[in-house]
Scaffold this active site. Structure first.
Site, PDB file in Angstrom:
ATOM      1  N   ASP A 165      23.943  55.931  57.454  1.00  0.00           N
ATOM      2  CA  ASP A 165      24.489  55.615  56.195  1.00  0.00           C
ATOM      3  C   ASP A 165      24.720  54.586  57.023  1.00  0.00           C
ATOM      4  O   ASP A 165      25.747  54.087  57.800  1.00  0.00           O
ATOM      5  CB  ASP A 165      25.567  56.571  56.160  1.00  0.00           C
ATOM      6  CG  ASP A 165      24.304  57.377  54.917  1.00  0.00           C
ATOM      7  OD1 ASP A 165      23.621  57.731  55.666  1.00  0.00           O
ATOM      8  OD2 ASP A 165      25.179  58.741  54.524  1.00  0.00           O
ATOM      9  N   ASP A 166      25.918  53.601  55.765  1.00  0.00           N
ATOM     10  CA  ASP A 166      27.035  52.311  55.908  1.00  0.00           C
ATOM     11  C   ASP A 166      26.506  51.048  55.971  1.00  0.00           C
ATOM     12  O   ASP A 166      27.032  50.136  55.684  1.00  0.00           O
ATOM     13  CB  ASP A 166      28.191  52.927  56.573  1.00  0.00           C
ATOM     14  CG  ASP A 166      28.661  54.288  55.316  1.00  0.00           C
ATOM     15  OD1 ASP A 166      28.155  55.067  54.573  1.00  0.00           O
ATOM     16  OD2 ASP A 166      29.882  55.139  55.851  1.00  0.00           O
ATOM     17  N   HIS A 186      23.280  53.088  48.939  1.00  0.00           N
ATOM     18  CA  HIS A 186      24.194  53.902  48.865  1.00  0.00           C
ATOM     19  C   HIS A 186      25.409  52.937  48.398  1.00  0.00           C
ATOM     20  O   HIS A 186      26.545  53.738  48.661  1.00  0.00           O
ATOM     21  CB  HIS A 186      24.620  53.971  50.927  1.00  0.00           C
ATOM     22  CG  HIS A 186      25.068  55.287  51.007  1.00  0.00           C
ATOM     23  ND1 HIS A 186      25.914  56.394  50.599  1.00  0.00           N
ATOM     24  CD2 HIS A 186      26.792  54.825  52.161  1.00  0.00           C
ATOM     25  CE1 HIS A 186      26.004  56.914  51.323  1.00  0.00           C
ATOM     26  NE2 HIS A 186      27.442  56.331  51.959  1.00  0.00           N
ATOM     27  N   HIS A 194      30.379  51.076  48.432  1.00  0.00           N
ATOM     28  CA  HIS A 194      30.920  52.562  49.227  1.00  0.00           C
ATOM     29  C   HIS A 194      31.812  53.213  48.380  1.00  0.00           C
ATOM     30  O   HIS A 194      32.486  53.841  48.330  1.00  0.00           O
ATOM     31  CB  HIS A 194      30.911  52.589  50.824  1.00  0.00           C
ATOM     32  CG  HIS A 194      31.033  53.783  50.741  1.00  0.00           C
ATOM     33  ND1 HIS A 194      31.989  54.890  50.928  1.00  0.00           N
ATOM     34  CD2 HIS A 194      29.645  53.450  52.165  1.00  0.00           C
ATOM     35  CE1 HIS A 194      31.170  55.546  52.062  1.00  0.00           C
ATOM     36  NE2 HIS A 194      30.104  55.159  52.230  1.00  0.00           N
ATOM     37  N   HIS A 242      25.748  57.330  60.754  1.00  0.00           N
ATOM     38  CA  HIS A 242      26.201  55.963  60.996  1.00  0.00           C
ATOM     39  C   HIS A 242      25.538  54.933  62.152  1.00  0.00           C
ATOM     40  O   HIS A 242      26.139  55.034  62.909  1.00  0.00           O
ATOM     41  CB  HIS A 242      27.825  56.484  60.650  1.00  0.00           C
ATOM     42  CG  HIS A 242      28.417  57.396  59.673  1.00  0.00           C
ATOM     43  ND1 HIS A 242      27.700  58.588  59.757  1.00  0.00           N
ATOM     44  CD2 HIS A 242      28.555  57.443  57.779  1.00  0.00           C
ATOM     45  CE1 HIS A 242      28.274  59.109  58.612  1.00  0.00           C
ATOM     46  NE2 HIS A 242      28.236  58.585  57.366  1.00  0.00           N
TER      47      HIS A 242
HETATM   48 NI    NI Z   1      29.105  56.390  53.854  1.00  0.00          NI
END
Ligand code: NI
Length: 258
Positions: free
Chosen positions: A67-68, A117, A121, A208
């Site tokens: 993620d991210d 995503h 955020h 992540h």
């Molecule tokens: Ni996230």
């Protein structure tokens, strides 16, 4: 005669300008329409074309999700995935997609899957319906501009969802069954050992790729998982191998064998 020719030239030039302007306007309209119809693309086709036929549905498999990102360590992670012929799913933040266009292209060439995503955020449960839609559509648009592809799967930031968010976003929500807490631990050895200790057939693992320690951990646990007999697949591949047809209004945590 000279004057006549000059008038003709001016008229031709004017006509050319009008036609060009009309075409430009039409182009802009088409683009706007694309933005508005994010959910209208053929999702079955998207999954079909990205599916790796080498997967053995009877053998253990795991979906690693990152993620991210993408971020400055993502290419290092892609190096490991490439080296071991493994795949992962990247739930990307829209603004980072635009910042790392080549990394994003490379994900696709390695058979990895794109996930949404949100653009910034955002915790979607705290947003209004319009803003929720924009967060998802703009991220899709950012990817489309680079790759010509759409994103199907959504992971809401913080795993935060409710009926309002589901109503605004027509897509399967993908959560996780193994939370590595890598963003808090920031320790490659601990994350590596945690993943190897926790993971079982059908898990979706939350990681992540914006943290160096996570990528260092992945450099160790990816070859080890493969040695342990796991196939490292995308979320869509895992779902399909387990006979699950992803639904637009559902939330998924894992795809365990029956
Ligand atoms: Ni996230």
């Amino acid at each position: 005669m000279k004057r006549f020719l000059r008038t003709l030239a001016v008229a031709a030039l004017l006509a050319f300008c009008v036609i060009t302007a009309t075409q430009a306007k039409r182009g802009a309209e088409t683009k706007d329409n694309n933005e508005m119809h994010w959910s209208a693309f053929d999702k079955d086709k998207l999954i079909q074309t990205s599916f790796n036929n080498q997967i053995d549905a009877t053998k253990p498999m795991v979906a690693l999700t990152f993620d991210d990102g993408p971020g400055k360590y993502t290419d290092r992670l892609l190096d490991v995935l490439e080296k071991y012929d493994a795949r992962a799913t990247f739930f990307m933040v829209g603004k980072n997609i635009s910042a790392y266009p080549e990394t994003v292209q490379r994900m696709k060439s390695l058979g990895c899957e794109y996930g949404n995503h949100t653009m910034n955020h955002k915790e979607l449960t705290k947003e209004k319906a319009d803003s929720i839609k924009k967060q998802i559509e703009k991220t899709d648009q950012a990817l489309y501009e680079i790759t010509g592809d759409h994103i199907y799967l959504v992971r809401p930031p913080y795993g935060s969802e409710n009926a309002k968010v589901h109503e605004a976003v027509e897509a399967p929500f993908i959560m996780w069954s193994v939370d590595t807490w890598d963003w808090q631990r920031k320790n490659a050895k601990i994350v590596e050992e945690y993943v190897l200790h926790k993971v079982k057939d059908g898990d979706i693992v939350l990681l992540h790729d914006i943290h160096k320690t996570t990528v260092e951990a992945a450099e160790k646990f990816i070859p080890q998982l493969i040695e342990d007999g796991y196939q490292l697949v995308t979320v869509s591949e895992l779902a399909r191998a387990r006979g699950v047809k992803l639904a637009d209004d559902d939330t998924y945590y894992a795809f365990y064998p029956e």
